[in-house]
Each structure stands twice: as C-alpha cells, then as structure tokens.
Enzyme design. Sequence first.
Site, PDB file in Angstrom:
ATOM      1  CG  ASN A  44      -0.489  -6.927  -2.122  1.00  0.00           C
ATOM      2  OD1 ASN A  44      -0.894  -7.530  -2.720  1.00  0.00           O
ATOM      3  ND2 ASN A  44      -1.010  -6.948  -0.793  1.00  0.00           N
ATOM      4  CD  GLU A  88      -4.566  -8.134   1.228  1.00  0.00           C
ATOM      5  OE1 GLU A  88      -5.512  -7.446   1.606  1.00  0.00           O
ATOM      6  OE2 GLU A  88      -3.305  -7.901   1.374  1.00  0.00           O
ATOM      7  CD  GLU A 133      -2.775  -1.662   2.261  1.00  0.00           C
ATOM      8  OE1 GLU A 133      -2.845  -0.625   3.213  1.00  0.00           O
ATOM      9  OE2 GLU A 133      -3.597  -2.501   2.309  1.00  0.00           O
ATOM     10  CG  HIS A 168      -9.739  -6.178  -0.124  1.00  0.00           C
ATOM     11  ND1 HIS A 168     -10.028  -7.067   0.703  1.00  0.00           N
ATOM     12  CD2 HIS A 168      -8.521  -5.526   0.281  1.00  0.00           C
ATOM     13  CE1 HIS A 168      -8.722  -7.528   1.309  1.00  0.00           C
ATOM     14  NE2 HIS A 168      -8.112  -6.694   1.005  1.00  0.00           N
ATOM     15  CG  ASP A 207     -12.678  -9.238   0.752  1.00  0.00           C
ATOM     16  OD1 ASP A 207     -12.683  -8.179   0.195  1.00  0.00           O
ATOM     17  OD2 ASP A 207     -12.261  -9.133   1.975  1.00  0.00           O
TER      18      ASP A 207
HETATM   19  O1  9MR Z   1      -7.280  -9.203   7.764  1.00  0.00           O
HETATM   20  C1  9MR Z   1      -6.521  -8.272   8.480  1.00  0.00           C
HETATM   21  C2  9MR Z   1      -7.445  -7.780   9.767  1.00  0.00           C
HETATM   22  O2  9MR Z   1      -7.675  -8.884  10.501  1.00  0.00           O
HETATM   23  C3  9MR Z   1      -6.826  -6.824  10.450  1.00  0.00           C
HETATM   24  O3  9MR Z   1      -7.476  -6.362  11.479  1.00  0.00           O
HETATM   25  C4  9MR Z   1      -6.656  -5.660   9.437  1.00  0.00           C
HETATM   26  C5  9MR Z   1      -6.012  -4.318  10.034  1.00  0.00           C
HETATM   27  O4  9MR Z   1      -5.751  -3.548   9.029  1.00  0.00           O
HETATM   28  O5  9MR Z   1      -5.802  -6.148   8.486  1.00  0.00           O
HETATM   29  C6  9MR Z   1      -6.396  -6.947   7.774  1.00  0.00           C
HETATM   30  O6  9MR Z   1      -5.627  -7.323   6.356  1.00  0.00           O
HETATM   31  C7  9MR Z   1      -5.639  -6.322   5.662  1.00  0.00           C
HETATM   32  C8  9MR Z   1      -4.110  -6.602   4.673  1.00  0.00           C
HETATM   33  O7  9MR Z   1      -2.955  -6.957   5.848  1.00  0.00           O
HETATM   34  C9  9MR Z   1      -3.808  -5.301   4.015  1.00  0.00           C
HETATM   35  N1  9MR Z   1      -4.917  -5.051   3.105  1.00  0.00           N
HETATM   36  C10 9MR Z   1      -6.231  -4.967   3.611  1.00  0.00           C
HETATM   37  C11 9MR Z   1      -6.504  -5.847   4.560  1.00  0.00           C
HETATM   38  C12 9MR Z   1      -7.886  -5.492   5.281  1.00  0.00           C
HETATM   39  O8  9MR Z   1      -7.725  -4.458   5.831  1.00  0.00           O
END
Ligand code: 9MR
Length: 347
Positions: free
Chosen positions: A202, A267, A161, A238, A269
């Site tokens: 990513n 990732e 990011e 996402h 969804d």
């Molecule tokens: O799935 C992850 C969640 O359990 C955490 O609370 C969250 C915190 O930001 O991060 C989630 O995963 C993220 C990933 O590491 C990077 N891209 C966005 C994802 C969703 O927030």
Amino acid sequence: MRKNRLRLVGALAALLVAAGIGAGPPAQARHEPPTLADLAQRHGRYFGSATDNPELVDEPYKALLGSEFDQITPGNGMKWYATEPQQGVFDFAKGDEIVDLARARHQKVRGHTLVWHSQLPGWVTGREWTAPELRAVLKKHIQTEVRHYRGKIYAWDVVNEAFNEDGTYRETVFYKTLGPGYIADALRWAHQADPKARLYLNDYNVEAIGPKSDAYYRLAKELRAQGVPLHGFGLQTHLALQYGYPTTLEDNLRRFSRLGLDTALTEVDVRMQLPVTEEKLAQQADWYRDMTEACLAVRRCVGITVWDYTDKYSWIPAVFPGEGAALPWDEQLRPKPAYFALREALK
Ligand code: 9MR
C-alpha cells in the site's frame, strides 16, 4: 460537456444542502437505502471508511459510519505503536473495538498496517538491531497481530509506503537492516498466520503511472513469479486539487489487475486550499466521480475506502496547514457535492 454537467449537478447538490434539503441530522438519521455500500455492492465492490477510536463516542458520526459503509479501516488502532508498545507486550484493545463494531454491522475490515517506518514504538526505533534480531522481532510482530485477528480481517496492508518517489526503496530500519527481502518475508509470515486474508502492499502517490507505481509494478511481478503470497495493491489516493488529477489511474489499475492482483483505493481524500468555494467543491466532486468510475471499469478493483468520511475527523488540516475539506461529508456531517457525485458514479 461532461465536466460542465458534473459541475451543474455538484452546484445543485450544494444548493440543496445549503437550503437544508436532504441535509441535517433528521435526514442522516433516516438511513434511507440505497447507501454507498448498497450501490457499490451492486457492482461487487465495497465502499468503506477509515475510523479512529476517539471518534467512536460521537453518536451521530457512529450512526452514519454504521449505515453508509460496508468496510472499515482502523486509522491508527492496528499500527505497531498501538499494538506492541513494549517489546513482546501486545495490546489489541483499540483494534478489537473497531473490529467488534464492524462485525456487528457486517462490515469488512482492512487491517492497517503491519510494517511501516512511521508510528513505530520507541523500542523499535531507539536502538540498533542486527539482522537476525530485527528479523525475529518483525516476524513475531506480524504473526502475533495477524493470528490475533485471524478470520476477521478481509485484507491486510502488510507493508506500507516501501518506496520513495523516484522508485528507489525507502531507507527504513527494515530495508537498511534486512534488505529488500523483508517485503517477501513479511508477506509469507502474514500468510502463514492467516491464509485467507488478502495481503497488500500500500502506498501514496502511486495513482498515476510513474516511477513510484512502476517500482510497485516491477516488485509485484517479481513476487508473483516467485510465488510469494501477494494478493493486492493498495493505492492510498490522497489527492490535492492543486496538483491535478492522476489521469492514468484506470490504466494503472488495469496493469496490476493483469498481474492477477486485486487493487483498491484505500485512503481516499481530495484536499483543497482553503477557503472552500463552490467551484472547488464541484471539481472535488468530479475527482471523486472519476476515480470511482476508474475503479468500476477495472474488474479487479475491489473497493474504495475514504480516509474517514467527514471533514470533522480528517488528518489533513493538522498536516497541511491552510488545506482541508477533503472528504465527502463536511464538519457538520452534511453531504457535500462529492457525496452526490459518488452516488452518481455508483448508479
Ligand atoms: O489518519 C492517520 C492519522 O490519524 C495519523 O495521525 C497519521 C500519522 O502519520 O496517520 C494517518 O494515516 C496515514 C496512514 O496510516 C498511512 N497513509 C497516510 C495516512 C495519513 O497520514
């Protein structure tokens, strides 16, 4: 035409699930081949899921995680706050648990993530750093973690990011202190620590061609030209039904492929505004199918990872109140129309 057919298949699948056919614990316990992983492998791809340590006490969940997928990404266990909670004090217990589980089941692991502005420990964010200090801290963090997992990680999300929506650099502590060169440095340090791991940038909202994915395209081209060890571009994917499908996804994957890079949907969804309706589930199924077809159409799109596979463990409801139902399995671990659409697309 096609969309109508897809809807019909989706609706039929939903009916079967509602009627308890092909659903419920006995069906899940059967592990009948071919799984999504089997189907993906026939195309030379993987099909993966994220998981998180607290979920691993859920045995039915764990069984399906072990049977349906051939790739795992730790959702949180390898992030900086987890792996170096105090400066110079490393803790790989969470990541190790997931890597051990994956290795026992011959699943690839995507390492996530080494450099990210979020989920940093307080000792990184709570003070000012000079450039030489932060550079040393970053190098040590990356190299200690990558070395720990050397030979066990298929691909690393090295920098996560890094860009804003408009394609400018995100003003993270790393960017502000070290300038944009921190990205090339991070890739070089990771490569030294595990020369065989595939190294990725990513991000989210990069599925369509637009200012943000353009920024990655330009950067990737530049890094490749400079011989920086960058091997892949991860598109988090996402998606949300209310914002529309990124119709330029396939073209976008292809242009990165032409730079000599792998791509992956890392990732995935597809969330929706609740309540769930059959129509929304059918549209969601179409999107899962379309993105899978896009990946299969581009040679170097190496695989797809859902951001956990069941709505039971989705991050969405906590972050987007009133939204959810984003994954191919529901909260009871029953397959949704999206699951059947994935199978169709992979056949
Ligand atoms: O799935 C992850 C969640 O359990 C955490 O609370 C969250 C915190 O930001 O991060 C989630 O995963 C993220 C990933 O590491 C990077 N891209 C966005 C994802 C969703 O927030």
